[in-house]
Design a protein around this motif. Structure first.
Motif, PDB file in Angstrom:
ATOM      1  N   ALA A 197      25.978   2.580   6.925  1.00  0.00           N
ATOM      2  CA  ALA A 197      25.218   2.639   5.677  1.00  0.00           C
ATOM      3  C   ALA A 197      25.653   3.869   4.858  1.00  0.00           C
ATOM      4  CB  ALA A 197      23.731   2.725   5.997  1.00  0.00           C
ATOM      5  N   ASP A 198      25.499   3.776   3.540  1.00  0.00           N
ATOM      6  CA  ASP A 198      25.943   4.880   2.669  1.00  0.00           C
ATOM      7  C   ASP A 198      25.267   6.190   3.008  1.00  0.00           C
ATOM      8  OD1 ASP A 198      27.360   3.000   1.370  1.00  0.00           O
ATOM      9  OD2 ASP A 198      25.847   2.662  -0.189  1.00  0.00           O
ATOM     10  N   ARG A 199      23.992   6.086   3.387  1.00  0.00           N
ATOM     11  CA  ARG A 199      23.253   7.327   3.628  1.00  0.00           C
ATOM     12  C   ARG A 199      23.383   7.803   5.056  1.00  0.00           C
ATOM     13  NH1 ARG A 199      17.485   6.344   0.609  1.00  0.00           N
ATOM     14  NH2 ARG A 199      18.315   5.752  -1.408  1.00  0.00           N
ATOM     15  N   PHE A 200      24.104   7.083   5.878  1.00  0.00           N
ATOM     16  CA  PHE A 200      24.177   7.447   7.290  1.00  0.00           C
ATOM     17  C   PHE A 200      24.664   8.882   7.450  1.00  0.00           C
ATOM     18  CE2 PHE A 200      26.403   7.825  11.341  1.00  0.00           C
ATOM     19  CZ  PHE A 200      25.371   7.524  12.185  1.00  0.00           C
ATOM     20  N   ARG A 201      23.976   9.631   8.298  1.00  0.00           N
ATOM     21  CA  ARG A 201      24.298  11.048   8.444  1.00  0.00           C
ATOM     22  C   ARG A 201      25.145  11.251   9.696  1.00  0.00           C
ATOM     23  NH1 ARG A 201      18.342  12.061   6.791  1.00  0.00           N
ATOM     24  NH2 ARG A 201      17.886  12.634   8.909  1.00  0.00           N
TER      25      ARG A 201
ATOM     26  N   ILE B 204      20.568  29.277   4.818  1.00  0.00           N
ATOM     27  CA  ILE B 204      19.157  29.624   5.018  1.00  0.00           C
ATOM     28  C   ILE B 204      18.347  28.380   5.360  1.00  0.00           C
ATOM     29  CG2 ILE B 204      17.125  30.571   3.859  1.00  0.00           C
ATOM     30  CD1 ILE B 204      19.197  32.132   2.089  1.00  0.00           C
ATOM     31  N   ALA B 205      18.726  27.244   4.761  1.00  0.00           N
ATOM     32  CA  ALA B 205      17.943  26.029   4.975  1.00  0.00           C
ATOM     33  C   ALA B 205      18.175  25.436   6.352  1.00  0.00           C
ATOM     34  CB  ALA B 205      18.297  25.000   3.912  1.00  0.00           C
ATOM     35  N   CYS B 206      19.282  25.754   6.973  1.00  0.00           N
ATOM     36  CA  CYS B 206      19.601  25.127   8.254  1.00  0.00           C
ATOM     37  C   CYS B 206      18.704  25.675   9.364  1.00  0.00           C
ATOM     38  CB  CYS B 206      21.063  25.370   8.610  1.00  0.00           C
ATOM     39  SG  CYS B 206      21.495  24.596  10.162  1.00  0.00           S
ATOM     40  N   PRO B 207      18.028  24.798  10.093  1.00  0.00           N
ATOM     41  CA  PRO B 207      17.087  25.283  11.096  1.00  0.00           C
ATOM     42  C   PRO B 207      17.738  25.902  12.324  1.00  0.00           C
ATOM     43  CG  PRO B 207      17.057  22.900  11.003  1.00  0.00           C
ATOM     44  CD  PRO B 207      17.980  23.350   9.938  1.00  0.00           C
ATOM     45  N   ASN B 208      19.000  25.634  12.592  1.00  0.00           N
ATOM     46  CA  ASN B 208      19.544  26.146  13.846  1.00  0.00           C
ATOM     47  C   ASN B 208      20.891  26.833  13.715  1.00  0.00           C
ATOM     48  OD1 ASN B 208      20.631  23.780  13.175  1.00  0.00           O
ATOM     49  ND2 ASN B 208      20.157  22.707  15.043  1.00  0.00           N
TER      50      ASN B 208
ATOM     51  N   THR C 231      22.044  19.020  13.859  1.00  0.00           N
ATOM     52  CA  THR C 231      21.109  17.961  14.205  1.00  0.00           C
ATOM     53  C   THR C 231      21.071  16.865  13.156  1.00  0.00           C
ATOM     54  OG1 THR C 231      19.326  19.106  13.109  1.00  0.00           O
ATOM     55  CG2 THR C 231      19.621  19.567  15.429  1.00  0.00           C
TER      56      THR C 231
ATOM     57  N   CYS D 186      20.037  16.840  10.109  1.00  0.00           N
ATOM     58  CA  CYS D 186      18.704  16.734   9.521  1.00  0.00           C
ATOM     59  C   CYS D 186      18.755  16.649   8.006  1.00  0.00           C
ATOM     60  CB  CYS D 186      17.857  17.921   9.946  1.00  0.00           C
ATOM     61  SG  CYS D 186      18.479  19.461   9.297  1.00  0.00           S
ATOM     62  N   ASN D 187      19.893  16.886   7.418  1.00  0.00           N
ATOM     63  CA  ASN D 187      20.067  16.713   5.974  1.00  0.00           C
ATOM     64  C   ASN D 187      19.452  17.835   5.138  1.00  0.00           C
ATOM     65  OD1 ASN D 187      21.378  15.070   4.120  1.00  0.00           O
ATOM     66  ND2 ASN D 187      19.483  14.067   3.496  1.00  0.00           N
ATOM     67  N   LEU D 188      18.875  18.847   5.758  1.00  0.00           N
ATOM     68  CA  LEU D 188      18.180  19.871   4.983  1.00  0.00           C
ATOM     69  C   LEU D 188      19.163  20.706   4.158  1.00  0.00           C
ATOM     70  CD1 LEU D 188      15.549  21.023   7.604  1.00  0.00           C
ATOM     71  CD2 LEU D 188      15.107  19.822   5.489  1.00  0.00           C
TER      72      LEU D 188
ATOM     73  N   VAL E 283      20.116  18.790   0.994  1.00  0.00           N
ATOM     74  CA  VAL E 283      19.022  18.811   0.028  1.00  0.00           C
ATOM     75  C   VAL E 283      18.924  20.184  -0.634  1.00  0.00           C
ATOM     76  CG1 VAL E 283      16.521  18.629  -0.187  1.00  0.00           C
ATOM     77  CG2 VAL E 283      17.744  17.020   1.230  1.00  0.00           C
TER      78      VAL E 283
END
Ligand code: SF4
Ligand code: SF4
Lengths: 373, 158
Positions: B49-53, B76-80, B112, B114-116, B119
């Motif tokens: 799918a187009d949005r597949f991460r 900064i946005a990346c949790p890990n 992970t 997570c796409n953060l 975004v």
């Protein structure tokens, strides 16, 4: 009485076996220590912690946007509901109004997740009780739902789609079309589930009257979800304290009074039909508008405590969030449904045969990472 | 009375078994109706799918230019701690010094999906790629540098 090690006490004729942590029917790394007399179970002791990742502690050093991703990995079959619970808790603190569209999308996604989770459970229950074929039928429908998730959320299992303020991205243009196709497919095929497993004499004999849990015990052990509802406890958060768009839809809370494995099975089968009906009511009425409310780049919650409950596929998930006004939570506590449901296992398994233990565990529908977190 | 019940149970039991077997038998003779993909064989036609991460990638255009300004919002946005951004000072034609990206280090083994970060990026410099076959023999190969050698910041991106 013989003494073996420190905590293992056996009596004459008793026998201890370990089930797990690598046993296929424990669905993960649950370790059960079982005291047996012949084939009858005298005592069961679950040993936890094999998949403890310290998600609660980890969240204390992450920002309010970042900690949510980890909750997809607690109950990975209800990832959407876990994320939703956290997002709702943060929104409670922020006092933002989530747009109608986001609310409906959340509800749709949660119900699709519930369907796929119950389908996986159905397949695995068959597998545990010796029927291999149902697994493939269940995965046929589940795969269709997973494709929808992949299309809109970008991932199949750990979506991280619910963010504070709404959802991460708008629905895919094909979402409605594909969801309707899946609904038709599921409604077409649900009777097969009954034909191949529900009415089957072997299945009935292995589940009826096995693993009885009375209403009082279900309440005192803190059981929730389909497991408690099969014992007649009304505990559906979607009904008791509606969140997202559950106040806009009509559905029944499925209750059974059997309390045995078969009742738990039947409750979940009926819940699948309810989920289909909820999705049907919403799929044509997705309001236009934003999919996310505007929130600040760095979220800071006011000092205080926030608690949010949601109904996952396995029961009530509670998120308890303490804020000291900083950009990351002071403390987070998850009340996970699986932990409480597992606590009733030793009670239910007492006096049962060792084969019944597999049936009991299958119908509790345990997801181990949610127990340890 | 007892006999009737006895045979009734046998009848019901065999019927339930036959119902199930009828269904499995049906699928045995209609194998096309079970949806299974034969994964490694359908590699050529498999489309995610187009949005597949699958992984974080940084698109470059024909002139080897990317859109990353080195603002570190994704880091900064990346949790890990998957992303490490190393910046450098670059002297512009007009003599002014500007912060530019030197290396964009991406640890695929930590990510992970997570796409953060995507975004959070204010200039749409990174996107999610659809690849998913990430296995390698050496862990070191999972550490990637996303900006291509010799690449520049696209004109007009601030
Ligand atoms: S997808 Fe998530 S984990 Fe991966 S680099 Fe981006 S923010 Fe970090
Ligand atoms: S990728 Fe985007 S967010 Fe990250 S440093 Fe570059 S411009 Fe900033």
């Amino acid at each position: 009485m013989r003494l073996l090690g420190d905590d293992i006490l056996t009596e004459e004729g008793e026998f201890i076996i370990n089930m797990g942590p690598q046993h296929p029917s424990t669905h993960g790394v649950l370790h059960l220590k079982i005291w047996l007399e012949g084939e009858t179970i005298k005592r069961v002791q679950p040993h936890l912690g094999y998949i403890h990742r310290s998600i609660e502690k980890m969240s204390e050093s992450l920002s309010y946007r970042n900690f949510i991703f980890a909750t997809s990995r607690m109950d990975y079959l209800s990832a959407h509901m876990n994320n939703e619970a956290c997002a709702l808790a943060v929104e409670q603190g922020l006092e933002v109004e989530v747009p109608q569209r986001a609310k409906v999308i959340r509800t749709l996604m949660a119900e699709l997740t519930r369907l796929s989770s119950h389908q996986l459970w159905w397949g695995c229950t068959g597998l545990d009780l010796g029927a291999v074929t149902p697994f493939f039928y269940a995965f046929r429908e589940r795969e269709a739902i997973m494709s929808i998730m992949e299309e809109t959320c970008g991932a199949r299992l750990t979506q991280n789609y619910m963010v504070p303020g709404g959802v991460m991205a708008d629905l895919h243009p094909d979402f409605q079309k594909h969801t309707k196709e899946v609904l038709t497919q599921i409604k077409d095929k649900l009777h097969e589930y009954d034909e191949v497993l529900s009415g089957n004499v072997i299945f009935e004999q292995r589940t009826k009257g096995v693993g009885f849990l009375s209403k009082e015990d279900a309440i005192s052990y803190g059981c929730t979800g389909p497991m408690a509802r099969a014992s007649g406890v009304s505990c559906d958060i979607r009904k008791l304290k509606p969140y997202s768009a559950y106040d806009q839809v009509q559905f029944e809370e499925i209750l059974d009074t059997g309390g045995d494995c078969y009742a738990r099975y039947m409750v979940r089968m009926a819940e699948m039909k309810q989920s289909v009906s909820i999705i049907e009511q919403l799929i044509d009425n997705i309001p236009e508008g934003d999919f996310q409310a505007k929130t600040k780049n760095v979220i800071k919650l006011p000092k205080g405590e926030f608690y949010q409950r949601v109904e996952t596929a396995r029961g009530e998930l509670g998120v308890y969030l303490v804020s000291d006004g900083a950009a990351s939570p002071y403390r987070i506590k998850y009340r996970s449904p699986n932990f409480s449901n597992l606590s009733a296992l030793p009670h239910m398994a007492k006096g049962a045969k060792i084969g019944d233990l597999v049936a009991i565990m299958a119908t509790i529908d345990l997801v181990i990472p949610d127990i340890d977190r | 009375m007892f006999l009737k019940e006895y045979f009734g149970t046998i009848y019901k039991a065999s019927k339930s078994l036959l119902t199930g077997m009828k269904l499995t038998g049906y699928y045995f003779f209609h194998p096309k109706e079970i949806q299974t993909h034969e994964y490694p064989d359908n590699r050529g036609t498999l489309k995610m799918a187009d949005r597949f991460r699958g992984e974080v990638i940084m698109p470059h255009d024909a002139n080897n230019e990317h859109r990353c300004t080195g603002c570190q919002a994704c880091e900064i946005a990346c949790p890990n701690g998957t992303i490490k951004i190393i910046t450098k000072q670059e002297i512009q034609p007009d003599g002014k010094k500007k912060k530019r990206i030197d290396t964009f280090v991406y640890h695929l083994e930590l990510c992970t999906m997570c796409n953060l970060c995507v975004v959070a990026c204010p200039s749409d410099a990174i996107v999610m790629g659809q690849t998913f076959e990430h296995s390698v023999y050496d862990k070191k190969q999972l550490k990637k540098v996303l900006n291509k050698p010799g690449s520049k910041l696209m004109e007009g991106v601030e």
